[in-house]
Enzyme design. Structure first.
Site, PDB file in Angstrom:
ATOM      1  N   ILE B  66       0.852  -1.197   0.000  1.00 12.59           N
ATOM      2  CA  ILE B  66       0.000   0.000   0.000  1.00 12.59           C
ATOM      3  C   ILE B  66       0.885   1.244   0.000  1.00 12.59           C
ATOM      4  O   ILE B  66       0.563   2.238  -0.648  1.00 12.59           O
ATOM      5  CB  ILE B  66      -0.942   0.013   1.235  1.00 12.59           C
ATOM      6  N   GLY B  67       1.983   1.175   0.732  1.00 14.59           N
ATOM      7  CA  GLY B  67       2.895   2.314   0.768  1.00 14.59           C
ATOM      8  C   GLY B  67       2.530   3.365   1.804  1.00 14.59           C
ATOM      9  O   GLY B  67       2.788   4.558   1.627  1.00 14.59           O
ATOM     10  N   CYS B 124      10.822   0.861   8.085  1.00 16.33           N
ATOM     11  CA  CYS B 124      11.027   2.089   7.335  1.00 16.33           C
ATOM     12  C   CYS B 124      12.514   2.160   6.991  1.00 16.33           C
ATOM     13  O   CYS B 124      13.322   1.478   7.607  1.00 16.33           O
ATOM     14  CB  CYS B 124      10.619   3.282   8.191  1.00 16.33           C
ATOM     15  N   LYS B 158       7.408  -2.235  16.699  1.00 16.66           N
ATOM     16  CA  LYS B 158       6.859  -3.253  15.792  1.00 16.66           C
ATOM     17  C   LYS B 158       7.958  -3.778  14.885  1.00 16.66           C
ATOM     18  O   LYS B 158       8.629  -3.015  14.185  1.00 16.66           O
ATOM     19  CB  LYS B 158       5.713  -2.712  14.950  1.00 16.66           C
ATOM     20  N   ASN B 185       5.361  -8.095  11.466  1.00 19.79           N
ATOM     21  CA  ASN B 185       4.904  -7.386  10.283  1.00 19.79           C
ATOM     22  C   ASN B 185       4.890  -8.404   9.125  1.00 19.79           C
ATOM     23  O   ASN B 185       5.142  -9.587   9.331  1.00 19.79           O
ATOM     24  CB  ASN B 185       5.850  -6.200  10.007  1.00 19.79           C
ATOM     25  N   GLY B 210      -1.745 -12.957   6.430  1.00 14.35           N
ATOM     26  CA  GLY B 210      -2.829 -13.933   6.392  1.00 14.35           C
ATOM     27  C   GLY B 210      -2.399 -15.255   6.995  1.00 14.35           C
ATOM     28  O   GLY B 210      -1.242 -15.437   7.385  1.00 14.35           O
ATOM     29  N   GLY B 237      -1.685 -13.740  10.810  1.00 13.12           N
ATOM     30  CA  GLY B 237      -2.624 -14.724  10.291  1.00 13.12           C
ATOM     31  C   GLY B 237      -3.683 -15.229  11.242  1.00 13.12           C
ATOM     32  O   GLY B 237      -4.250 -16.299  11.032  1.00 13.12           O
ATOM     33  N   GLY B 258      -5.493  -9.099  11.969  1.00 10.41           N
ATOM     34  CA  GLY B 258      -5.183  -8.221  10.844  1.00 10.41           C
ATOM     35  C   GLY B 258      -5.976  -8.555   9.611  1.00 10.41           C
ATOM     36  O   GLY B 258      -7.179  -8.298   9.514  1.00 10.41           O
TER      37      GLY B 258
END
Lengths: 253, 297
Positions: B66-67, B124, B158, B185, B210, B237, B258
Site C-alpha cells: 500500500i505504501g 522504514c 513493531k 509485520n 494472512g 494470520g 489483521g
C-alpha cells in the site's frame, strides 16, 4: 451489512455467463444502482478474498451476473438453490442521477460491464431517452437484452467476431451518440474501453460517470488495496467508487 | 474472569486488538469490546501511497504494498483520531518516520494527542544503511531510545520478520527501553504474472500476510518470548480464537487480528469471545496464567 442469504437460483444467463438470484431483502431495499456486493464464496481459506459483484437488479431478489474465470467464480457456479452465501453489502457509492438539463443518456458497456446498468435503467427509464451501446466478445456473451428493451433502451450491439451486431469494438458505435449539451454518459467495462469513452466525451465536451473494477480485499475502504489514480490522487474503487466522474479517472495505456 | 493485560503502566481490559492498517471506522468493523485499536500507520507528512496494483491474493493470504498512504500526523490527529476516540477504546497510535528527527517530531505530536501507547513501525528505511530500521539492531536501539526519551506513553516496537533472528532485534528494543514489542509485520513477497512476465504488485514486491504466515509467526513469538521480558503483542494470520491462543500460549500478552478482518470484519470480536469461552471451559480465571504457558519448553 454482513449476513447470510439464501440462493433462489443460479443459472446460465447466456451461453457464457451466469446469473445468481438471492433472497436478500435487506440489501435489495437499500441498494442503489451501481453499488456492489462482496461475496465470500466459501468458508475455507481458498480462495482467500471475498469477490465483488455489481448489482444487476435489486427488486424482489438481489441479482448479480458473473463469468466463470477463476477459483472464486468456479465455486460460485456450483452453488445450488437453497444454499446460503455470506455477503457484505450493499457497498460503494453507486451512480448519481444525471445533472439538471439532461434529457438523453448514453450507456456504453463492455462485456460484464453491462451488469450494473439494468438497475440504473430501472431508475432512469421514465425520465430519460436511453441508448445502450453494448460490446461483447461474441453473441454468446450478450445478455439481458430483453430487460433493457423493456426499460425503453435503444440498443446497439457490437461483437469482436461480428456474430451479432456491428463487428469490432464498442467504439465503432460511438457515432450513435448525439453529442449535444443534453446528453450524459454512463460507462463500465474494460479500462481501454473506458479510456475510449473518456476521449470521446472530452472531444465533444460531454460529462458522465464511469464505474471501475479493481481487485479488492476489504471492500469497505479500510485496506486501501483497490486504489485507482484520479486527478485528485489515489482513490479507493470500493469506497470512493466504484462510480467516478468520467473526467476524474486517470487511465493508463 | 480477568482478561486485563498491561503494557508499561497502561492496563487494557482484554488482550485483543487489531493490526495496524486492517481496521477502520467502518460499519461492520465493531470494536467497542476490544482491548485496544491500532489505526493505520501515520507518517509526519501525508503520503499518497504506492501505484496500483497494491494487493494480490495468495494461497491462504495476500501480498500488499500500500505504501503507508495516510494524511500525515497533523491531519490524522485533528480528524480521524478524534472520531476513533469517541468509541471509547484505548488507541495505540502507529507511527513511522524516515529519520530520527521525524520519529522525534511524531512522538511530540502524539504526546499531546491523548493516545494510550505509541507503536513504532520500524519497517522504514534506515538511511545510512541499505536496510530497514527493523533489520538493524543498532538502528532499532537508537530509534527506540530517542522516542523513549520523549514519549509520555508506553512505546511498542513493531518488528519485521525479514531478519535472521527476530529475537535479537526484540532484545535491542528491550535494551533501549521499549515497553513492548509487536510482531510480526509482513514477510517480503512477490507474485508474478507469467503471461505478462510482470510482478502483480505495482511496487514490485510487497508483504505477505494472512493465515499462510501464522505458523512462522507463532515460532517467532515463541523464540522472542524466551529472549525478552517485556510484553509481546502478537500478530500473523489470526483467523480464530484458537489461532490467537497459540500466540498467547507461546508467550504473547496481546494479540492483534489483521488480514482476517478483510474477509470477516467481525473476526476480532469473535476471537475475543472465543478466548473467553476457552478460559471458561478450562477454568482459567486470569488470562495472564495462559501467557507463555506452553508445556515442555
Amino acid at each position: 451489512m454482513r449476513d447470510t442469504f439464501k440462493i433462489v437460483s443460479n443459472e446460465k444467463l447466456c451461453p457464457k455467463f451466469y446469473k445468481l438470484c438471492l433472497e436478500a431483502k435487506s440489501i435489495a431495499q437499500k441498494a442503489k444502482p451501481g453499488q456492489f456486493v462482496h461475496i465470500r464464496v466459501n468458508a475455507e481459506l481458498e480462495p482467500f478474498f471475498r469477490r465483488p459483484f455489481s448489482i444487476h437488479r435489486a427488486n424482489k431478489y438481489l441479482e448479480i451476473c458473473y463469468e466463470v474465470i477463476g477459483p472464486g467464480t468456479k465455486i460460485l457456479a456450483a452453488k445450488k438453490p437453497g444454499e446460503n452465501l455470506d455477503i457484505l453489502g450493499p457497498l460503494g457509492n453507486g451512480f448519481m442521477l444525471p445533472p439538471q438539463g439532461i434529457k438523453k443518456v448514453a450507456i456504453v458497456a463492455g462485456g460484464m460491464g453491462v451488469a450494473p446498468f439494468l438497475a440504473l435503467t430501472d431508475q432512469l427509464k421514465k425520465k430519460y431517452e436511453i441508448i445502450l451501446l453494448y460490446g461483447g466478445r461474441t453473441k454468446d456473451h450478450i445478455f439481458s437484452l430483453k430487460a433493457y428493451k423493456d426499460n425503453g433502451c435503444k440498443i446497439y450491439i457490437s461483437t469482436d467476431d461480428g456474430s451479432v451486431g456491428t463487428k469490432g469494438r464498442v467504439s465503432e458505435l460511438f457515432s450513435k451518440i448525439i453529442p449535444d449539451a443534453s446528453t450524459y454518459i454512463y460507462t463500465c467495462g474494460p479500462k481501454p474501453m473506458i479510456k475510449a469513452v473518456q476521449d470521446f466525451a472530452n472531444k465533444h465536451q460531454l460529462k458522465g460517470q464511469a464505474s471501475l473494477e479493481e481487485v479488492m480485499a476489504c471492500g469497505v475502504g479500510v485496506c486501501l488495496g483497490c486504489a485507482t489514480a484520479t486527478i485528485h490522487g489515489y482513490k479507493t474503487v470500493c469506497h470512493d467508487g466504484p462510480v467516478f466522474e468520467l473526467g476524474e479517472v486517470v487511465l493508463g495505456k | 474472569m480477568d482478561l486485563s493485560v498491561k503494557i508499561g503502566n497502561v492496563t487494557f481490559k482484554n488482550p485483543v486488538t487489531v493490526a495496524s492498517g486492517t481496521w477502520g471506522l467502518v460499519e461492520g468493523y465493531s470494536s467497542s469490546s476490544l482491548g485496544a485499536v491500532i489505526p493505520k500507520t501515520v507518517t509526519l507528512y501525508a503520503r499518497q501511497g504506492n501505484p496500483p496494483p497494491r494487493i494480490v491474493e495468495t494461497p491462504a493470504g495476500m501480498v500488499n504494498a500500500i505504501g503507508i498512504e495516510n494524511p500525515g500526523a497533523d491531519a490524522f490527529i485533528a480528524g480521524k483520531l478524534m472520531e476513533i476516540k469517541k468509541i471509547g477504546v484505548p488507541v495505540i497510535a502507529s507511527v513511522s518516520g524516515n529519520s530520527d528527527e521525524e520519529f522525534q517530531a511524531l512522538t511530540e505530536k502524539f504526546n499531546l494527542a491523548g493516545v494510550s501507547a505509541l507503536e513504532l513501525n520500524l519497517s522504514c528505511p534506515n538511511l545510512k544503511h541499505k536496510t530497514l530500521v527493523a533489520q538493524d539492531p543498532i538502528a532499532v536501539k537508537r530509534v527506540v531510545a530517542l522516542v523513549k526519551k520523549l514519549a509520555r506513553m508506553p512505546v511498542v516496537a513493531k518488528l519485521s520478520p525479514n531478519v535472521t533472528d527476530i529475537s535479537v532485534i526484540a532484545k535491542a528494543a528491550e535494551d533501549a527501553g521499549a515497553d513492548a514489542v509487536s510482531l510480526v509485520n509482513t514477510f517480503t513477497a512477490m507474485v508474478i504474472d507469467v503471461h505478462k512476465r510482470k510482478s502483480m504488485i505495482g511496487n514490485f514486491t510487497g508483504g505477505l500476510s494472512g493465515p499462510a504466515i501464522r505458523p512462522i509467526a507463532v515460532a517467532m513469538v515463541y523464540k522472542t518470548a524466551q529472549t525478552v521480558k517485556i510484553p509481546i503483542i502478537a500478530m500473523g494470520g489470526i483467523m480464530t480464537a484458537e489461532d490467537a491462543l497459540q500466540f498467547i500460549i507461546a508467550g504473547a500478552t496481546m494479540v492483534a487480528v489483521g488480514t482476517a478482518s478483510f474477509v470477516n470484519p467481525e473476526t476480532p470480536v469473535e476471537v475475543l469471545e472465543g478466548i473467553k469461552e476457552y478460559m471458561k471451559k478450562n477454568k482459567i480465571k486470569d488470562i495472564k496464567e495462559l501467557v507463555g504457558s506452553i508445556q515442555g519448553s
